[in-house]
Design a protein around this motif. Structure first.
Motif, PDB file in Angstrom:
ATOM      1  N   MET A   1       0.843  -1.178   0.000  1.00 62.15           N
ATOM      2  CA  MET A   1       0.000   0.000   0.000  1.00 62.15           C
ATOM      3  C   MET A   1       0.890   1.244   0.000  1.00 62.15           C
ATOM      4  N   ALA A   2       0.471   2.239  -0.723  1.00 62.21           N
ATOM      5  CA  ALA A   2       1.249   3.477  -0.814  1.00 62.21           C
ATOM      6  C   ALA A   2       1.110   4.303   0.461  1.00 62.21           C
ATOM      7  N   LYS A   3       2.158   5.075   0.724  1.00 59.82           N
ATOM      8  CA  LYS A   3       2.131   5.964   1.889  1.00 59.82           C
ATOM      9  C   LYS A   3       1.217   7.148   1.627  1.00 59.82           C
ATOM     10  N   LYS A   4       0.492   7.540   2.643  1.00 63.22           N
ATOM     11  CA  LYS A   4      -0.330   8.735   2.538  1.00 63.22           C
ATOM     12  C   LYS A   4       0.385   9.849   3.281  1.00 63.22           C
ATOM     13  N   GLY A   5       0.596  10.966   2.619  1.00 63.82           N
ATOM     14  CA  GLY A   5       1.314  12.037   3.280  1.00 63.82           C
ATOM     15  C   GLY A   5       1.080  13.364   2.603  1.00 63.82           C
ATOM     16  N   ASN A   6       1.895  14.338   2.994  1.00 64.34           N
ATOM     17  CA  ASN A   6       1.755  15.690   2.475  1.00 64.34           C
ATOM     18  C   ASN A   6       2.751  16.009   1.384  1.00 64.34           C
ATOM     19  N   ARG A   7       3.629  15.061   1.004  1.00 63.61           N
ATOM     20  CA  ARG A   7       4.651  15.322  -0.010  1.00 63.61           C
ATOM     21  C   ARG A   7       4.049  15.193  -1.409  1.00 63.61           C
ATOM     22  N   VAL A   8       4.310  16.199  -2.237  1.00 60.99           N
ATOM     23  CA  VAL A   8       3.826  16.197  -3.615  1.00 60.99           C
ATOM     24  C   VAL A   8       4.986  16.502  -4.560  1.00 60.99           C
ATOM     25  N   GLN A   9       4.899  15.986  -5.794  1.00 62.84           N
ATOM     26  CA  GLN A   9       5.911  16.277  -6.799  1.00 62.84           C
ATOM     27  C   GLN A   9       5.616  17.625  -7.425  1.00 62.84           C
ATOM     28  N   VAL A  10       6.657  18.432  -7.637  1.00 59.74           N
ATOM     29  CA  VAL A  10       6.512  19.729  -8.270  1.00 59.74           C
ATOM     30  C   VAL A  10       7.548  19.861  -9.390  1.00 59.74           C
ATOM     31  N   ILE A  11       7.247  20.681 -10.379  1.00 57.43           N
ATOM     32  CA  ILE A  11       8.151  20.931 -11.495  1.00 57.43           C
ATOM     33  C   ILE A  11       8.704  22.342 -11.356  1.00 57.43           C
ATOM     34  N   LEU A  12      10.030  22.464 -11.445  1.00 55.66           N
ATOM     35  CA  LEU A  12      10.696  23.764 -11.376  1.00 55.66           C
ATOM     36  C   LEU A  12      11.168  24.133 -12.776  1.00 55.66           C
ATOM     37  N   GLU A  13      10.857  25.355 -13.215  1.00 57.14           N
ATOM     38  CA  GLU A  13      11.245  25.812 -14.553  1.00 57.14           C
ATOM     39  C   GLU A  13      12.075  27.084 -14.441  1.00 57.14           C
ATOM     40  N   CYS A  14      13.085  27.206 -15.306  1.00 62.40           N
ATOM     41  CA  CYS A  14      13.996  28.344 -15.288  1.00 62.40           C
ATOM     42  C   CYS A  14      13.262  29.626 -15.675  1.00 62.40           C
ATOM     43  N   THR A  15      13.554  30.720 -14.977  1.00 59.05           N
ATOM     44  CA  THR A  15      12.912  31.994 -15.273  1.00 59.05           C
ATOM     45  C   THR A  15      13.696  32.804 -16.305  1.00 59.05           C
ATOM     46  N   GLU A  16      15.023  32.629 -16.360  1.00 62.42           N
ATOM     47  CA  GLU A  16      15.858  33.401 -17.279  1.00 62.42           C
ATOM     48  C   GLU A  16      15.913  32.809 -18.684  1.00 62.42           C
ATOM     49  N   HIS A  17      15.550  31.568 -18.839  1.00 69.67           N
ATOM     50  CA  HIS A  17      15.708  30.891 -20.123  1.00 69.67           C
ATOM     51  C   HIS A  17      14.771  31.438 -21.195  1.00 69.67           C
ATOM     52  N   LYS A  18      13.557  31.812 -20.822  1.00 68.24           N
ATOM     53  CA  LYS A  18      12.589  32.335 -21.787  1.00 68.24           C
ATOM     54  C   LYS A  18      13.081  33.626 -22.429  1.00 68.24           C
ATOM     55  N   GLU A  19      13.732  34.476 -21.640  1.00 68.77           N
ATOM     56  CA  GLU A  19      14.202  35.770 -22.139  1.00 68.77           C
ATOM     57  C   GLU A  19      15.461  35.646 -22.992  1.00 68.77           C
ATOM     58  N   SER A  20      16.201  34.528 -22.868  1.00 72.55           N
ATOM     59  CA  SER A  20      17.467  34.389 -23.597  1.00 72.55           C
ATOM     60  C   SER A  20      17.254  34.144 -25.086  1.00 72.55           C
TER      61      SER A  20
END
Length: 60
Positions: A1-20
């Protein structure tokens, strides 16, 4: 059975890359505790396309 908790996966994206104007994106996947950090996170990560450390913000 999977663990139930408060941890979630998140995606981080570069902020400077779009302007380059260079093609591609710099994204990282990590986890965070939703109970302790309810706001969006910002971390300094390495961008291999720009070849430097940049600020990556949580998307979606």
């Amino acid at each position: 059975m999977a663990k139930k908790g408060n941890r979630v996966q998140v995606i981080l994206e570069c902020t400077e890359h779009k302007e380059s104007g260079k093609p591609g994106t710099s994204r990282y996947i990590t986890t965070k505790n939703k109970k302790n950090t309810s706001e969006r996170i910002e971390l300094k990560k390495f961008n291999p396309i720009l070849r430097k450390m940049t600020v990556h913000k949580e998307i979606k």
